[in-house]
Motif scaffolding. Sequence first.
Motif, PDB file in Angstrom:
ATOM      1  N   TYR A   1     -19.887  33.594  37.614  1.00  0.00           N
ATOM      2  CA  TYR A   1     -19.829  32.721  36.585  1.00  0.00           C
ATOM      3  C   TYR A   1     -19.719  31.034  37.044  1.00  0.00           C
ATOM      4  O   TYR A   1     -20.183  30.200  36.707  1.00  0.00           O
ATOM      5  CB  TYR A   1     -18.941  32.984  35.501  1.00  0.00           C
ATOM      6  N   GLN A   2     -18.448  30.922  37.711  1.00  0.00           N
ATOM      7  CA  GLN A   2     -17.948  29.507  38.096  1.00  0.00           C
ATOM      8  C   GLN A   2     -18.859  28.980  39.252  1.00  0.00           C
ATOM      9  O   GLN A   2     -19.237  27.666  38.805  1.00  0.00           O
ATOM     10  CB  GLN A   2     -16.618  29.728  38.568  1.00  0.00           C
TER      11      GLN A   2
ATOM     12  N   GLU B   1     -22.051  28.416  35.326  1.00  0.00           N
ATOM     13  CA  GLU B   1     -21.097  27.338  34.644  1.00  0.00           C
ATOM     14  C   GLU B   1     -21.822  26.213  34.785  1.00  0.00           C
ATOM     15  O   GLU B   1     -21.926  25.267  33.836  1.00  0.00           O
ATOM     16  CB  GLU B   1     -19.547  27.474  35.005  1.00  0.00           C
TER      17      GLU B   1
ATOM     18  N   LYS C   1     -23.166  23.809  31.783  1.00  0.00           N
ATOM     19  CA  LYS C   1     -22.635  22.601  31.612  1.00  0.00           C
ATOM     20  C   LYS C   1     -23.639  21.361  31.447  1.00  0.00           C
ATOM     21  O   LYS C   1     -23.827  20.666  30.597  1.00  0.00           O
ATOM     22  CB  LYS C   1     -21.587  22.169  32.504  1.00  0.00           C
TER      23      LYS C   1
ATOM     24  N   SER D   1     -16.730  27.943  27.520  1.00  0.00           N
ATOM     25  CA  SER D   1     -15.991  28.690  28.494  1.00  0.00           C
ATOM     26  C   SER D   1     -16.718  29.782  28.820  1.00  0.00           C
ATOM     27  O   SER D   1     -17.733  30.361  28.245  1.00  0.00           O
ATOM     28  CB  SER D   1     -14.485  29.274  27.468  1.00  0.00           C
ATOM     29  N   TYR D   2     -16.111  30.621  29.674  1.00  0.00           N
ATOM     30  CA  TYR D   2     -16.506  31.837  30.417  1.00  0.00           C
ATOM     31  C   TYR D   2     -16.579  32.987  29.240  1.00  0.00           C
ATOM     32  O   TYR D   2     -17.829  33.613  29.076  1.00  0.00           O
ATOM     33  CB  TYR D   2     -15.598  32.600  31.282  1.00  0.00           C
TER      34      TYR D   2
END
Length: 122
Positions: free
Chosen positions: A43-44, A48, A52, A72-73
């Motif tokens: 995810y990060q 993400e 974003k 958010s996750y």
Amino acid sequence: MKKYIFGFLVSGTFFFSGCYYDVESELYPKDPNQTCDTLNIGYQARIEPIVKNNCVTCHSGSGASGNVSLDSYQGVKDATISRNLYGAISHTSSKPMPQDGNKLPDCDIIAIKKWIDSGHPQ
């Protein structure tokens, strides 16, 4: 004299309108040597940034569009489970996203699908 001015304006309109391109594949052809990295998608690191850059403008906070918050996750994970996020971004659902926008790049869509299929790793 008015005929010449009118003729000049009309021909100028055709000239300038013929120079406009809006077909992404013609403007930015795919590099045949470029590959889509689908290994170890977390995810990060991978998901993400996609979200974003493409989603949170409309889908964040308490006033999120369609009550889908993707800031958010957990919000993104929930949207993949209950809200058909993949169908929306792949333009296979009744509400293609981004709304009134172009579909995300194929590599981003593939990465999100791999992330979903891998169990939503952080």
